[in-house]
Design a protein around this motif. Structure first.
Motif, mmCIF file in Angstrom:
data_model
loop_
_atom_site.group_PDB
_atom_site.id
_atom_site.type_symbol
_atom_site.label_atom_id
_atom_site.label_comp_id
_atom_site.label_asym_id
_atom_site.label_seq_id
_atom_site.Cartn_x
_atom_site.Cartn_y
_atom_site.Cartn_z
ATOM 1 N N TYR A 51 0.604 -1.399 0.320
ATOM 2 C CA TYR A 51 -0.419 0.333 0.039
ATOM 3 C C TYR A 51 0.914 1.093 -0.064
ATOM 4 O O TYR A 51 1.788 1.625 0.820
ATOM 5 N N ALA A 52 0.542 1.993 -1.429
ATOM 6 C CA ALA A 52 1.426 2.811 -1.788
ATOM 7 C C ALA A 52 0.863 4.462 -0.888
ATOM 8 O O ALA A 52 0.168 4.568 -1.083
ATOM 9 N N LEU A 53 1.658 5.527 -0.116
ATOM 10 C CA LEU A 53 0.883 6.150 0.052
ATOM 11 C C LEU A 53 2.250 7.122 -0.485
ATOM 12 O O LEU A 53 3.376 7.428 -0.793
ATOM 13 N N PRO A 54 2.176 8.977 -0.836
ATOM 14 C CA PRO A 54 2.916 10.232 -1.716
ATOM 15 C C PRO A 54 3.779 10.486 -0.397
ATOM 16 O O PRO A 54 3.542 10.449 0.750
ATOM 17 N N GLU A 55 5.401 10.744 -1.186
ATOM 18 C CA GLU A 55 6.086 11.207 -0.290
ATOM 19 C C GLU A 55 6.080 12.621 -0.574
ATOM 20 O O GLU A 55 6.579 12.477 -2.074
ATOM 21 N N GLY A 56 6.442 13.749 -0.245
ATOM 22 C CA GLY A 56 6.833 15.474 -0.418
ATOM 23 C C GLY A 56 8.295 15.295 0.101
ATOM 24 O O GLY A 56 8.960 14.529 0.822
ATOM 25 N N VAL A 57 7.995 16.646 0.184
ATOM 26 C CA VAL A 57 10.067 17.218 0.738
ATOM 27 C C VAL A 57 9.052 18.632 1.232
ATOM 28 O O VAL A 57 8.850 19.322 0.858
ATOM 29 N N VAL A 73 5.797 12.094 4.178
ATOM 30 C CA VAL A 73 4.972 11.169 4.096
ATOM 31 C C VAL A 73 2.944 11.111 4.321
ATOM 32 O O VAL A 73 2.663 11.584 5.704
ATOM 33 N N THR A 74 2.071 11.511 3.534
ATOM 34 C CA THR A 74 1.021 11.814 3.950
ATOM 35 C C THR A 74 -0.195 11.718 2.717
ATOM 36 O O THR A 74 -0.052 12.021 1.459
ATOM 37 N N GLU A 75 -1.460 11.747 2.739
ATOM 38 C CA GLU A 75 -2.218 12.102 1.588
ATOM 39 C C GLU A 75 -3.217 12.944 1.414
ATOM 40 O O GLU A 75 -4.084 13.012 0.833
ATOM 41 N N GLU A 76 -3.403 13.882 2.437
ATOM 42 C CA GLU A 76 -3.897 15.004 2.512
ATOM 43 C C GLU A 76 -2.826 15.837 2.212
ATOM 44 O O GLU A 76 -1.737 16.137 2.031
ATOM 45 N N VAL A 266 6.961 10.771 11.306
ATOM 46 C CA VAL A 266 7.704 10.087 11.810
ATOM 47 C C VAL A 266 7.273 8.449 10.566
ATOM 48 O O VAL A 266 8.492 7.748 10.526
ATOM 49 N N GLN A 267 6.416 8.420 9.389
ATOM 50 C CA GLN A 267 6.670 7.067 9.005
ATOM 51 C C GLN A 267 7.526 7.417 7.321
ATOM 52 O O GLN A 267 7.931 6.575 6.819
ATOM 53 N N GLY A 268 7.896 8.959 7.590
ATOM 54 C CA GLY A 268 8.748 9.189 6.504
ATOM 55 C C GLY A 268 10.359 8.248 6.784
ATOM 56 O O GLY A 268 10.549 7.331 6.112
ATOM 57 N N TYR A 269 10.470 8.291 8.310
ATOM 58 C CA TYR A 269 11.253 7.378 8.264
ATOM 59 C C TYR A 269 11.173 5.808 9.403
ATOM 60 O O TYR A 269 11.941 5.629 9.981
#
Length: 426
Positions: A51-57, A73-76, A266-269
């Protein structure tokens, strides 16, 4: 072009060119490689897909004088844009100041319905040296890294519960498995001393020894929004926070805005978002009344914001070492030390809170939020390529917006284009 206007490949090229990504991490992110099938199959039971979610910076976040590129990492849709806006504003006025400590994780060994409880509490206190030795033998590798059992505390809870609490320095690991292993080993010995089995032996996610505090200071003139002066905006931010201190319904949503940014990092790490969330919300309620996590106040002509979060974060251990993107994100964020991760998580939490409060007390939360939601709705309606931006802008002009209207606009656009093509041919 601005960073957000670049394609995904161009953004990654820019991060590589600036030295924020090395070749290996760049290639991994470019290919968007999922977790290898063999690893994924062994991470969870009944694994069927990923299950993938978008990651930005969040770019150029100035923390204690150092700029970081922080993965989120977030879906919002609006979270990353809002955090970037706040980070840019705060950077112009000295950045974020952070202090972080890492005292250890608590483990609990609990016995219930204990007879002669005072005597048995004293017995456990006399066993301190033996408990220390058992803890060391249960997880010897942590001693080699300079960690291990630091404190012991025996407490009678209520009338029937006897609790032995262990504070374990987990070093760079979050340490859940480590603490649980130590607790179970000590519980086995303690059950022999007390002549009864333990009720439970497990870590606590209430992590008061791993607190991180971030502070920002902005001149009120930097907060001007439309017809509202910066002084007025600052006063309204302070008032909104004071209201959250009195009203739980507002406090929960106030804190949700903080969690938008914090949990995304937190999720990104690759850390345990459930554990961090539980610990943060328990911290918000430690007074007995659920409170806003951040504080905002006016001092002369400056708005000062402060946020403290308990963050038992791990840079090693668990799934972190086997999920490729977790390691790549450590490299992107210059965050192989958990103290740096803690600083970044708390900072993005406060940045998100600032963005939400500033919008909320001025034009309202929906203006910026819905503009980005329109893009998601456009994609859901079937728009592709240049149609996405066109439909996003078209939806922003509509008095009522829903999926049916998005699809209708797309159909009308197609009909208009076909008619224009037909007329041109004739």
């Amino acid at each position: 072009m601005k960073f957000y206007q670049l394609s995904r490949e161009q953004r990654l090229d820019a991060l590589k060119a600036s030295g924020d990504l090395d070749t290996q991490s760049y290639e991994l992110m470019l290919k968007n490689q999922p977790i290898p099938a063999e690893i994924a199959a062994n991470m969870v039971e009944n694994q069927i897909t990923q299950y993938a979610l978008p990651e930005g910076v969040v770019q150029d976040v100035l923390i204690n004088g150092t700029c970081y590129q922080i993965p989120l990492v977030t879906e919002e849709p609006s979270v990353i844009a809002a955090a970037n806006n706040s980070a840019k504003l705060v950077r112009q006025w000295g950045g974020f100041q952070v202090t972080a400590k890492r005292g250890g994780l608590i483990g609990q060994i609990v016995f219930d319905h204990v007879s002669d409880i005072e005597t048995k509490a004293q017995l456990l206190k006399t066993k301190a040296d033996e408990i220390q030795a058992i803890a060391a033998s249960a997880y010897p590798s942590i001693l080699k890294r300079g960690g291990g059992l630091r404190q012991q505390k025996v407490t009678i809870v209520g009338q029937d519960f006897l609790k032995l609490e262990l504070l374990v320095d987990t070093k760079a690991a979050m340490g859940a498995n480590m603490v649980n292993s130590i607790c179970e080993a000590v519980a086995q010995a303690a059950s022999q001393w007390l002549q009864q089995p333990p009720l439970l032996a497990i870590l606590s996610n209430h992590a008061l020894e791993d607190l991180t505090t971030v502070t920002l200071k902005l001149p009120v003139t930097a907060l001007t929004r439309g017809h509202l002066s910066g002084q007025t905006v600052a006063q309204r931010i302070v008032a909104a926070t004071e209201f959250a201190q009195l009203d739980i319904n507002r406090a929960v949503t106030h804190n949700k805005g903080i969690m938008n940014g914090a949990i995304g990092v937190v999720q990104g790490y690759g850390n345990d978002t459930r554990a961090i969330s539980a610990g943060i919300h328990s911290y918000a309620a430690q007074s007995g009344q659920y409170q806003p996590l951040s504080q905002w106040r006016l001092v002369d002509t400056d708005l000062i914001g402060q946020l403290t979060l308990p963050l038992p974060i791990g840079a090693v251990g668990g799934s972190i070492g086997i999920v490729p993107l977790a390691k790549a994100n450590q490299q992107l964020g210059q965050a192989t030390d958990p103290l740096i991760m803690q600083a970044q998580i708390a900072t993005i939490g406060l940045a998100s809170n600032l963005a939400a409060l500033r919008a909320l007390v001025t034009e309202g939360i929906q203006k910026g939020h819905m503009h980005l939601q329109y893009k998601a709705l456009a994609i859901q309606a079937g728009a592709t390529g240049s149609e996405i931006d066109w439909l996003q802008n078209a939806l922003s002009q509509q008095p009522i917006v829903n999926l049916a209207i998005a699809r209708q606009l797309l159909v009308e656009k197609s009909k208009t284009e076909k008619s224009a093509t037909h007329d041109h041919r004739n």
